[in-house]
Design a protein around this motif. Structure first.
Motif: not given
Length: 96
Positions: A1-14, A16-19, A21-26
């Motif tokens: 279950x912790x692996x799933x939590x880590x994956x979700x956290x990683x996805x949220x982090x990515x 967040x970074x993409x959003x 970066x998108x705002x900076x590019x806008x």
């Protein structure tokens, strides 16, 4: 279950970074669009200035040729002949 939590956290982090970066590019795109519009306006002003200077240059050449400048004797003769023909045409139209 912790692996799933880590994956979700990683996805949220990515995401967040993409959003972020998108705002900076806008913002960058908006700034570049504004700069482009400013440069287009300047270019139009410069083109108008160039056209005005070309007209002034032509007027000065014509004035020099009419004044009989040694450099422009041929142009002077041609201009005078053109003016005489234009006057003759006007006289012919008035006499009709």
């Amino acid at each position: 279950m912790s692996d799933l939590s880590e994956i979700v956290d990683s996805l949220e982090n990515r995401i967040s970074k993409l959003l972020h970066r998108h705002e900076i590019l806008k913002q960058s795109n908006a700034a570049l669009t504004e700069e482009l519009q400013l440069l287009k306006t300047r270019q139009e002003e410069y083109e108008n200035d160039i056209q005005q200077w070309q007209e002034k240059c032509t007027s000065l050449k014509l004035a020099n040729s009419i004044l009989g400048s040694d450099q422009h004797k041929r142009e002077t003769k041609l201009k005078i002949n053109a003016l005489v023909r234009e006057i003759d045409l006007c006289i012919a139209q008035l006499s009709e």
